[in-house]
Scaffold this active site. Structure first.
Site, PDB file in Angstrom:
ATOM      1  N   CYS A 238      35.449   0.444  16.290  1.00 33.34           N
ATOM      2  CA  CYS A 238      35.296  -0.656  17.249  1.00 33.34           C
ATOM      3  C   CYS A 238      36.462  -0.720  18.231  1.00 33.34           C
ATOM      4  O   CYS A 238      36.772  -1.780  18.788  1.00 33.34           O
ATOM      5  CB  CYS A 238      35.115  -1.983  16.525  1.00 33.34           C
ATOM      6  SG  CYS A 238      33.660  -2.000  15.459  1.00 33.34           S
TER       7      CYS A 238
ATOM      8  N   GLY B 294      22.478  -5.567  15.339  1.00 31.63           N
ATOM      9  CA  GLY B 294      22.713  -6.475  14.226  1.00 31.63           C
ATOM     10  C   GLY B 294      24.005  -6.218  13.497  1.00 31.63           C
ATOM     11  O   GLY B 294      25.075  -6.216  14.109  1.00 31.63           O
ATOM     12  N   LEU B 295      23.918  -5.960  12.176  1.00 32.47           N
ATOM     13  CA  LEU B 295      25.108  -5.867  11.335  1.00 32.47           C
ATOM     14  C   LEU B 295      25.046  -4.633  10.449  1.00 32.47           C
ATOM     15  O   LEU B 295      23.973  -4.109  10.157  1.00 32.47           O
ATOM     16  CB  LEU B 295      25.250  -7.126  10.471  1.00 32.47           C
ATOM     17  CG  LEU B 295      24.175  -7.388   9.418  1.00 32.47           C
ATOM     18  CD1 LEU B 295      24.525  -6.737   8.074  1.00 32.47           C
ATOM     19  CD2 LEU B 295      23.965  -8.881   9.229  1.00 32.47           C
ATOM     20  N   ALA B 296      26.232  -4.191  10.025  1.00 36.39           N
ATOM     21  CA  ALA B 296      26.356  -3.080   9.081  1.00 36.39           C
ATOM     22  C   ALA B 296      27.389  -3.470   8.034  1.00 36.39           C
ATOM     23  O   ALA B 296      28.538  -3.770   8.370  1.00 36.39           O
ATOM     24  CB  ALA B 296      26.775  -1.803   9.797  1.00 36.39           C
TER      25      ALA B 296
END
Length: 207
Positions: A164, A146-148
Site C-alpha cells: 500500500c 473490498g477487503l483482504a
C-alpha cells in the site's frame, strides 16, 4: 444482502465480473458479498507507483481501478468483495469503510486477536503489523472491490513490494496468533456475519 462463495478464482476474470456487475446495477439490484481466494497476484491501484514493486518475479501484476497502491493476494488470504449501493442505503463511503474495519476487528476478536484501524493508514493492524487491507472503487453511487484478511498464507511476496505504498510495512496473519489456524472458509463465516450486522438498516442510519 446476498453472500456468494466463489472459492479459489483467478483475479482478472473476477475484476472484470465486478465491473460488469456494477455497470449493470439498477435500483432493485441486491447488494452482494463475494467471498474468494486468489492465486498469487499483485494488484496496483490508481495511486500506485512503479517503484513500490521492489522485486520483479513470476507473480503477475494487474493494474486495476480501486483506490490505493500495490498489494498482494494469494492462497490462504480471505478476500471479500463488497458490491454495495451506498446511495440507496443512505450512507457514506466513510461509513462503509468503517463497517469493513469494524467487521474485521470483531472477527479477529473472536480469535482472541486485538486489532485496530489506524486513521493515518488504510487497513487493520495488530500493533504495528498489518493484518488486513481495504480498497474500494466508487462509481455510479455504488462501491466495489473490498477487503483482504490474511489468514494462513505465504507472506513472503509482501517483501517484494511496499505494501500500500509504505516502505518496510510488516505484515501478519491469523496463523501467527492462533494454532491450529482456522481455514479461510471458517473465518469467512464469522466475517460475513459481522458484515451483515454492520450493513443492517440500523447500522446504515447511524451516521
Amino acid at each position: 444482502m446476498k453472500i456468494i462463495h466463489k472459492g479459489l478464482v483467478e483475479y482478472l476474470p473476477t475484476f472484470e465480473a465486478m465491473k460488469t456487475f456494477n455497470a449493470g446495477r439498477n435500483a432493485d439490484t441486491e447488494d452482494e458479498l463475494w467471498v474468494v481466494e486468489h492465486p498469487p497476484v499483485f494488484t496496483q491501484g490508481l495511486a500506485g507507483k512503479p517503484e513500490h514493486l521492489l522485486i520483479r518475479d513470476d507473480i503477475p501484476v494487474v493494474q486495476i481501478d480501486r483506490g490505493g497502491q500495490i498489494t498482494y493476494h494469494g492462497p490462504g488470504q480471505l478476500v471479500v468483495y463488497t458490491m454495495i449501493d451506498f446511495k440507496r442505503r443512505k450512507t457514506s463511503v466513510r461509513n462503509i469503510v468503517s463497517a469493513l474495519e469494524n467487521s474485521i476487528i470483531a472477527t479477529l476478536a473472536e480469535y482472541g486477536i486485538e486489532a485496530a484501524a489506524d486513521p493515518k493508514r488504510p487497513g487493520v493492524y495488530v500493533g504495528e503489523r498489518k493484518i488486513a487491507s481495504l480498497g474500494l472503487r466508487i462509481k455510479n453511487g455504488s462501491v466495489y472491490h473490498g477487503l483482504a484478511l490474511n489468514v494462513n498464507m505465504d507472506l513472503s511476496p509482501f517483501t517484494h513490494i511496499n505494501p500500500c505504498g509504505y516502505a518496510g510495512m510488516e505484515m501478519t496473519q491469523i496463523a501467527d496468533f492462533v494454532q491450529p489456524c482456522p481455514t479461510p472458509d471458517e473465518v469467512a463465516a464469522k466475517l460475513t456475519a459481522h458484515l451483515e450486522t454492520q450493513f443492517t438498516p440500523k447500522a446504515d442510519n447511524n451516521e
